[in-house]
Design a protein around this motif. Structure first.
Motif, PDB file in Angstrom:
ATOM      1  N   LEU B 324       0.843  -1.205   0.000  1.00 40.10           N
ATOM      2  CA  LEU B 324       0.000   0.000   0.000  1.00 40.10           C
ATOM      3  C   LEU B 324       0.872   1.246   0.000  1.00 40.10           C
ATOM      4  O   LEU B 324       0.614   2.218  -0.704  1.00 40.10           O
ATOM      5  N   ARG B 325       1.929   1.197   0.794  1.00 42.06           N
ATOM      6  CA  ARG B 325       2.799   2.372   0.923  1.00 42.06           C
ATOM      7  C   ARG B 325       3.496   2.653  -0.406  1.00 42.06           C
ATOM      8  O   ARG B 325       3.725   3.801  -0.761  1.00 42.06           O
ATOM      9  N   GLU B 326       3.816   1.580  -1.120  1.00 45.07           N
ATOM     10  CA  GLU B 326       4.413   1.764  -2.446  1.00 45.07           C
ATOM     11  C   GLU B 326       3.486   2.550  -3.367  1.00 45.07           C
ATOM     12  O   GLU B 326       3.922   3.294  -4.233  1.00 45.07           O
ATOM     13  N   PHE B 327       2.177   2.353  -3.216  1.00 40.20           N
ATOM     14  CA  PHE B 327       1.190   3.083  -4.017  1.00 40.20           C
ATOM     15  C   PHE B 327       0.983   4.513  -3.517  1.00 40.20           C
ATOM     16  O   PHE B 327       0.144   5.240  -4.052  1.00 40.20           O
ATOM     17  N   GLY B 328       1.711   4.899  -2.486  1.00 35.08           N
ATOM     18  CA  GLY B 328       1.571   6.265  -1.968  1.00 35.08           C
ATOM     19  C   GLY B 328       0.414   6.417  -0.993  1.00 35.08           C
ATOM     20  O   GLY B 328      -0.067   7.520  -0.758  1.00 35.08           O
ATOM     21  N   VAL B 329      -0.027   5.292  -0.446  1.00 39.89           N
ATOM     22  CA  VAL B 329      -1.128   5.375   0.513  1.00 39.89           C
ATOM     23  C   VAL B 329      -0.562   5.533   1.922  1.00 39.89           C
ATOM     24  O   VAL B 329       0.410   4.867   2.277  1.00 39.89           O
ATOM     25  N   HIS B 330      -1.166   6.439   2.665  1.00 39.85           N
ATOM     26  CA  HIS B 330      -0.745   6.649   4.036  1.00 39.85           C
ATOM     27  C   HIS B 330      -1.501   5.647   4.911  1.00 39.85           C
ATOM     28  O   HIS B 330      -2.729   5.616   4.892  1.00 39.85           O
ATOM     29  N   VAL B 331      -0.755   4.799   5.630  1.00 37.25           N
ATOM     30  CA  VAL B 331      -1.418   3.740   6.398  1.00 37.25           C
ATOM     31  C   VAL B 331      -1.191   3.943   7.895  1.00 37.25           C
ATOM     32  O   VAL B 331      -0.069   4.121   8.342  1.00 37.25           O
ATOM     33  N   GLU B 332      -2.268   3.916   8.619  1.00 39.33           N
ATOM     34  CA  GLU B 332      -2.150   4.004  10.080  1.00 39.33           C
ATOM     35  C   GLU B 332      -2.780   2.763  10.685  1.00 39.33           C
ATOM     36  O   GLU B 332      -3.888   2.388  10.321  1.00 39.33           O
ATOM     37  N   LYS B 333      -2.047   2.124  11.571  1.00 44.41           N
ATOM     38  CA  LYS B 333      -2.628   0.977  12.277  1.00 44.41           C
ATOM     39  C   LYS B 333      -3.492   1.524  13.410  1.00 44.41           C
ATOM     40  O   LYS B 333      -3.080   2.418  14.144  1.00 44.41           O
TER      41      LYS B 333
END
Ligand SMILES: Nc1ncnc2c1ncn2[C@@H]1O[C@H](COP(=O)(O)OP(=O)(O)OP(=O)(O)O)[C@@H](O)[C@H]1O
Ligand SMILES: [Mg+2]
Lengths: 221, 337
Positions: B324-333
């Motif tokens: 997901l991060r590779e796609f530029g998505v900001h991920v928060e757990k």
């Protein structure tokens, strides 16, 4: 100073206290309704609950004229009224009449100003709950304005102490009378001094008591 | 109690604050009135709550016309209408319990009865132990609770709330709204809720009228207004809505205790790509989408927000997150207890 003179000063102090007490009482009796009326008939934006522009401006004029009237002249003009009510125009009791009338417009303004400080939103809430105008005045406006009202009454008392001393000049009795008859006319500088000090102490006591009471009312909120 | 308004008008000088409003507010529900600042909401509520007389038009409570009452009737009528305000408007010279007692005092209720009723009301709003508290020592939310208790003291048929939550923070707003909803159900009263926040309409109202420039531009059940808004004003209000706020999140169920909960934030062009299905195809890992939305932030940037559960083991979840991060998505757990 001899015991006789001390007694003289004591009696004069009591006279002043009684003049101030009763004239404060009567000026409140006259000034409170007048102040409430001034406020209530004022503009709606300022909190007026029964706006009546004409009555309001007439009352306001009268109050202003009375307030700017020199006290000594007012007192002389009111001699006939004192005579009518008390039977004489000389002495402590007679002086209470012009003192009360002179202070009433002052009290009215102080009450009006204090009521204007009350949050109009609170008055609107009281109205929305179905309060009558009388209930708004007695159960909302006056309690909400109480700290300011207390300060205002203290200021009125202080003014009346000053006025009552002046009234001594035209036979009003009390500490002012003592200062003039002994201090000025009989060259007793010491008696004059004591009279002035007693007046200052009275003013100071009222000021401090007023501030304390007002602060205590605020602290309880 | 049902309220009907017929072509109500009120002007201040040349300004038509309320310019021909006809509405029917059914009984036993929460009715929202939303509009921008200056739309005429407060003026309208002053007309319906009988604080001011309209220049023209009629107000009916059930079958009774109430806009032309005499002074005495007006005062009696107002005693059966409750009202709460943005600034609470509590009496600072009285403590919490004495504030609640006020409306009972002015109708001459016996002292013992007042004390019992006040205790009951404070209990209802969750302030049973704060009766003696001076108003200045209460928080905003507690003040509004006292105001609600005061407004309910005389068992009103209608409760008007003029921006009742506008001075409160989001959590407090939420708790006050829940309280109002609970009270509405318990007492079966009609609540008219004036607001400029669509969140308030979304969270508690059954029906809503959208006001603009002193007129009603849209009216209907809240679900209809949200699903197919007609007027520009309504659409604008909806565009300000946050898709995923804390209050609705709490009520969402997690797919399984094994899957991790994540908040994904997309920026700009990434909101257009089918990233999730692509990752599912690549990895065989499923997403469960629990909530989502796209919002304009600062007027131009589009931010998409998704709350998802990612199925699978810790390791598999980590892989997906990396992708997901590779796609530029900001991920928060999401941290869950
Ligand atoms: N007493 C008044 N005198 C003069 N103009 C008024 C008065 N009350 C309201 N207005 C005007 O009427 C218009 C509508 O005001 P109102 O207070 O009803 O708006 P509102 O929708 O409640 O706005 P807000 O969200 O800011 O509270 C405004 O332009 C306002 O300036
Ligand atoms: Mg408003």
């Amino acid at each position: 100073m001899s015991a006789k003179i001390l007694l003289l000063i004591w009696n004069s102090t009591l006279q002043t206290l009684s003049m101030v007490f009763f004239s404060t009482l009567f000026s409140l009796v006259l000034g409170l309704p007048l102040g409430v009326l001034l406020f209530a008939t004022g503009e709606e934006e300022q909190g007026g609950i029964i706006p009546m522009p004409l009555l309001n401006s007439v009352l306001s004029r009268i109050v202003n004229v009375l307030r700017s009237f020199p006290f000594i002249i007012l007192m002389i003009l009111l001699f006939p009224l004192s005579r009518l009510l008390i039977g004489t125009s000389i002495g402590t009791t007679a002086t209470i009449v012009p003192l009360s009338i002179a202070a009433a417009p002052f009290v009215a303004r102080i009450i009006e100003t204090a009521l204007k400080e009350v949050d109009p939103g609170v008055v609107q809430a009281a109205r929305a709950m179905g309060s009558t105008n009388f209930q708004i005045v007695r159960k909302v406006l006056i309690p909400e304005a109480m700290p300011s009202l207390v300060s205002g009454v203290a200021l009125t008392i202080i003014n009346l102490i000053g006025y009552s001393a002046m009234a001594g000049a035209i036979g009003g009795g009390g500490l002012g009378d003592l200062a003039i008859r002994y201090g000025y006319q009989r060259f007793r500088g010491d008696i004059m001094l004591v009279a002035v000090i007693v007046i200052l102490v009275l003013v100071e006591i009222v000021q401090i008591a007023g501030n304390r009471l007002s602060a205590r009312l605020l602290a309880r909120r | 109690m049902q309220i009907r308004l017929k072509d109500l008008k009120k002007s201040y000088g040349s300004l038509h604050a309320v310019n021909g409003i006809s509405l029917s507010i059914p009984s036993n529900l929460i009715y929202g009135i939303i509009g921008k600042s200056g739309a005429g909401k407060s003026t309208l509520v002053r007309l319906i709550s009988l604080l001011e007389k309209p220049d023209a038009g009629e107000v009916h409570f059930d079958e009774v016309r109430v806009d032309n009452l005499t002074k005495e009737e007006l005062i009696r009528r107002r005693r059966r209408v409750g009202m709460i305000f943005q600034n609470f408007n509590l009496f600072s010279s009285r403590n919490a319990a004495q504030n609640v007692a006020y409306p009972l005092e002015i109708i001459g209720t016996p002292k013992a009865e007042i004390a019992a009723r006040v205790a009951e009301l404070l209990e209802l709003v969750g302030l049973a132990d704060r009766g003696k508290a001076p108003i200045s020592t209460l928080s905003g939310g507690q003040k509004q609770r006292v105001a609600i208790a005061r407004a309910l003291a005389c068992n009103p048929d209608i409760l008007f709330c003029d921006e009742a939550t506008s001075a409160l923070d989001p959590q407090t707003t939420h708790s006050i709204l829940s309280l109002l909803k609970e009270i509405q159900r318990k007492m079966g009263l009609t609540i008219v809720m004036i607001t400029h926040q669509m969140e308030v309409v979304r969270d508690v109202c059954d029906r809503v009228a959208v006001l603009d420039d002193g007129r009603v531009v849209e009216e209907g059940p809240v679900t209809d207004i949200f699903a197919k808004p007609k007027s520009d004003v309504t659409k604008e209000f909806l565009s300000h809505l946050v898709g995923t706020d804390a209050s609705s999140e709490e009520q969402m169920v997690q797919w399984s205790s094994k899957s991790g909960a994540y908040i994904l934030r997309f920026r700009g062009e990434t909101t257009d790509q089918p990233i999730l299905s692509q990752i599912t195809r690549e990895t065989g890992i499923d997403f469960n989408i629990r909530a989502g939305g796209v919002q304009k932030v600062g007027g131009e940037v589009e931010i998409g927000t998704l709350i998802v559960d990612i199925q699978g083991s810790e390791e598999e979840q980590e892989n997906v997150v990396a992708r997901l991060r590779e796609f530029g998505v900001h991920v928060e757990k999401e941290e869950r207890p």
